[in-house]
Design a protein around this motif. Sequence first.
Motif, PDB file in Angstrom:
ATOM      1  N   GLY A 703     -10.086  37.761  -5.801  1.00  0.00           N
ATOM      2  CA  GLY A 703     -11.251  38.602  -6.046  1.00  0.00           C
ATOM      3  C   GLY A 703     -12.407  38.223  -5.146  1.00  0.00           C
ATOM      4  O   GLY A 703     -12.477  37.095  -4.646  1.00  0.00           O
ATOM      5  N   PHE A 706     -15.575  35.719  -9.089  1.00  0.00           N
ATOM      6  CA  PHE A 706     -15.119  35.613 -10.471  1.00  0.00           C
ATOM      7  C   PHE A 706     -15.886  34.486 -11.136  1.00  0.00           C
ATOM      8  O   PHE A 706     -16.382  33.564 -10.469  1.00  0.00           O
ATOM      9  N   TYR A 710     -12.396  33.342 -16.029  1.00  0.00           N
ATOM     10  CA  TYR A 710     -12.101  34.778 -15.934  1.00  0.00           C
ATOM     11  C   TYR A 710     -11.578  35.069 -14.529  1.00  0.00           C
ATOM     12  O   TYR A 710     -12.071  35.938 -13.827  1.00  0.00           O
ATOM     13  N   GLU A 711     -10.577  34.303 -14.104  1.00  0.00           N
ATOM     14  CA  GLU A 711     -10.084  34.362 -12.740  1.00  0.00           C
ATOM     15  C   GLU A 711      -9.316  35.657 -12.461  1.00  0.00           C
ATOM     16  O   GLU A 711      -8.824  36.306 -13.397  1.00  0.00           O
ATOM     17  N   PRO A 712      -9.182  36.040 -11.182  1.00  0.00           N
ATOM     18  CA  PRO A 712      -8.406  37.246 -10.850  1.00  0.00           C
ATOM     19  C   PRO A 712      -6.992  37.230 -11.396  1.00  0.00           C
ATOM     20  O   PRO A 712      -6.452  38.271 -11.772  1.00  0.00           O
ATOM     21  N   ARG A 713      -6.369  36.043 -11.465  1.00  0.00           N
ATOM     22  CA  ARG A 713      -4.995  35.983 -11.967  1.00  0.00           C
ATOM     23  C   ARG A 713      -4.891  36.471 -13.404  1.00  0.00           C
ATOM     24  O   ARG A 713      -3.831  36.886 -13.859  1.00  0.00           O
ATOM     25  N   ASP A 714      -6.029  36.440 -14.151  1.00  0.00           N
ATOM     26  CA  ASP A 714      -5.997  36.895 -15.543  1.00  0.00           C
ATOM     27  C   ASP A 714      -5.841  38.402 -15.648  1.00  0.00           C
ATOM     28  O   ASP A 714      -5.554  38.915 -16.737  1.00  0.00           O
ATOM     29  N   TRP A 724     -10.110  39.439 -15.787  1.00  0.00           N
ATOM     30  CA  TRP A 724     -10.924  39.072 -14.635  1.00  0.00           C
ATOM     31  C   TRP A 724     -12.332  39.608 -14.864  1.00  0.00           C
ATOM     32  O   TRP A 724     -12.515  40.722 -15.357  1.00  0.00           O
ATOM     33  N   ILE A 738     -10.943  43.452  -6.552  1.00  0.00           N
ATOM     34  CA  ILE A 738      -9.821  42.570  -6.863  1.00  0.00           C
ATOM     35  C   ILE A 738      -8.629  43.070  -6.072  1.00  0.00           C
ATOM     36  O   ILE A 738      -8.356  44.271  -6.028  1.00  0.00           O
ATOM     37  N   SER A 819     -14.840  44.116 -14.111  1.00  0.00           N
ATOM     38  CA  SER A 819     -13.844  43.396 -14.893  1.00  0.00           C
ATOM     39  C   SER A 819     -12.572  44.210 -14.968  1.00  0.00           C
ATOM     40  O   SER A 819     -12.556  45.417 -14.722  1.00  0.00           O
TER      41      SER A 819
END
Length: 830
Positions: A703, A706, A710-714, A724, A738, A819
């Motif tokens: 992303g 972030f 609340y990382e992009p992988r989420d 995210w 993202i 998000s």
Amino acid sequence: MRAHRWWISVLVGAFLVAAAGWAGPPAGAARTGPTATAQRILIDAASGGRTFDGIGALSAGASSRLLIDYPEPQRRQILDYLFKPGYGAALQILKVEIGGDTNSTDGAEPSHMRDPSDLNCDRGYEWWLMEQAKARNPGIRLSALQWGAPAWTGSGEARPTVWTDRDIDYLLSWLGCARRHGLRVDYLGGWNEAWFDTAWYQRLHAALTEHGYGDVKVVADDSFNWDVIEPLTRDAGFRSAVDVVGQHYVCGYLSDYLRCPSPQAARDLGKPLQASEQGSLPYDSGAAPLARALNRPYIDGAMTSTINWSLIASWYDTMPFQAAGLMGANEPWSGAYVAGASVWAVAHTTQFTRPGWRYVDSASGHLEGGGSHVALRSPDSRDYSAVLETIDATAPQDVVIDVGGGLPAGPLRVWTSDLSSSDSRRWFTPAGSVRPGETLTLEPGRVYTLTTTRGQGKGHAVSPPPRPLRLPYRDDFDSYAVGATPRYLSDLDGAFEVAPCTGRPGRCLRQAIGAQPVWWNGWLKRPVTVIGDLKSWRDYTAQVDVRLDEDGWTELLGRVDGQWGDAVSGVHLRLSSDGRWQLYDENLQGQDSALCAPSDPSCAGVSAPRARPVERRTLAAGRVGAPVEGRHRLGLRFAGDHITALLDGGPIAEVDSQVHASGQVGLAVSPWRHAEFDDLAVTPVRRPGNVRYLPAQELSATGTSFHHGYEPRDAVDGSAQSMWHSEWSPRSSLPQSITVDTGRPRPLAKVTYQPREDGNGNGVITRYELATSLDGVTFTPVASGSWPLDTTRKEIDLPGGPARYVRLTALAAGGGYASAAEIQVAVRTG
């Protein structure tokens, strides 16, 4: 652990350690002679200090459920990373739950004694885990605590408690089981995060002594806010019965863990003070707060032990607190695991100290430039180690180590970790040496250990890649021993075990609990179990044979994508003994915003906790014409948004519902009935239109910004319960994007965007642009438009042509943030 989510955490800066050697003077390198601005730290053995009791972790709340199902050699590798000295976390304490067959956060753990005449010292997996820990580290200390308990142990009706003599007998029987397993238990608590009964603790202490367990230390009260201190101060009998004061989340909850104080009255008791549960943060982004929480409880509150929840995130992502632990391991079918940065944050203390060492008070405090430092020495003062963390620092700072009180004045070996990097080569790396009197430059955001000891090491076992749990999946339960929990099955409440089938040969799955246990969190209060791969199980038919009790009901669940409180999010097909059936949807609507940390502005406007929103919606209902006695086969078929309910092989309802995109299979029983299940089968369904959604295991994401936790992988983990979220501290302005990597060029067909579902509009994208790329450098816009600010799932059709990367850019969104709860990508199959 508290019944809340873990989402807030902090990461730190960078310290590059080259794998093959130094490219130049390393960060943190020593220089001869002190600088004018250096902070001097005196490690004086004569200064006094409390006895160090160890660093540990907690296996509780069914947090380790899936670990025992891992294949070799991965299971052995994981256990080595957790317990083996000189290899990984090298834990000094293992704390476990005394199972009570009731939900204790991420499921229910089996009880060893379900009624006064029932004793099974092999039930559950905590015995196995303790044995594995002891085999690797014979000196590890064992601690135990109950969350819930079987009904017979408790008293009271509106809110049963465990403050009974029957419960003391129950705990004594558990200690007896531990002895049968060759396990010596060092610590025993009362009731997790409930409240305390001073007379009960006195009776427990007396019973332990009477039955030969006088060496077991009693811990009170495993709760919050140090409320136990006033009764301990006032009541001499209570004070005499308690050996250790244990408190939870002394550094705060879901925070940066900046301060970890204790009341002066607690320190004046003269008893060991234990941070008996801290954590609830992910194994990667939680490493920096964890590093603080290992030093600062002693500095701020004279606590001599810290125990992290959890030991390992080895439960399904459909349950709360995803990824909270020192490691991650929730794919036993693939053997994939993650030895995250938290392992090495712990190793900076555990690989250089031992319980029984003493803190050195002269060398325990806060760094002037941000961070903290503690030092510990061996009882004979021949060895010592200092742990310094600079998580709070914003600039390099110089320190000089001085020694006294008979400590050796020779060189100190230096180890360091960059906790912000995803490159494991930057964690727990030797960084030369420094002599007392020399200046050491500490870079921001690091952990350093300076030591006279040897024997440290870094395990190098490598996890296999994650992969889906492939369909078809079948289990007839005939291959298990009676009383076993079938592979991959995870009980949320109650206990589903293999038993002889009623009225016919073979073995079935039977719900074993016949009365409401003494509950801890009040969740569910009905038996439920789940199985399957949230990240890839999307279009399938699930079927199972059920045998009803004389009254009550059974359920088959599909596309289960979350659990919280009394709700299991997914599609439910219920068959009751009176012939009625119901197809209904239970939807958690994502994470309730009141459960976010107070520092999270995405929760802005929420001033007080409110009930988590749960939507229950009947999709279809009816009554069976034929008698329902005996066995029936329930079925659910999912193809896109189309759902078919099946009974005895034929359809009884067909509906369309857009709520759940993918998820597990579940079985449920009315409270507290002994229904049976057999011949569970989950087979793939090919959806119309030649489109296949990629499993989450094949996706990764980055992303433009972030917020940690609340990382992009989420946004590509298969779970709408995580998300995210763009950075808010300091705030990153729109546009934010993202980028999803599908792993290789593919004929991409669709992209699905699931907004956050908690009723908070912050970050919900309302105007977007979508672009694709083959190389991740050059992106071609393929779609744009506007969406309403709501929680409905959005689909974007792609024009065709191969691409590997998909970039979703938020041009406008609620609150000016961006998000995504979940992004899924589909490919063309024909």
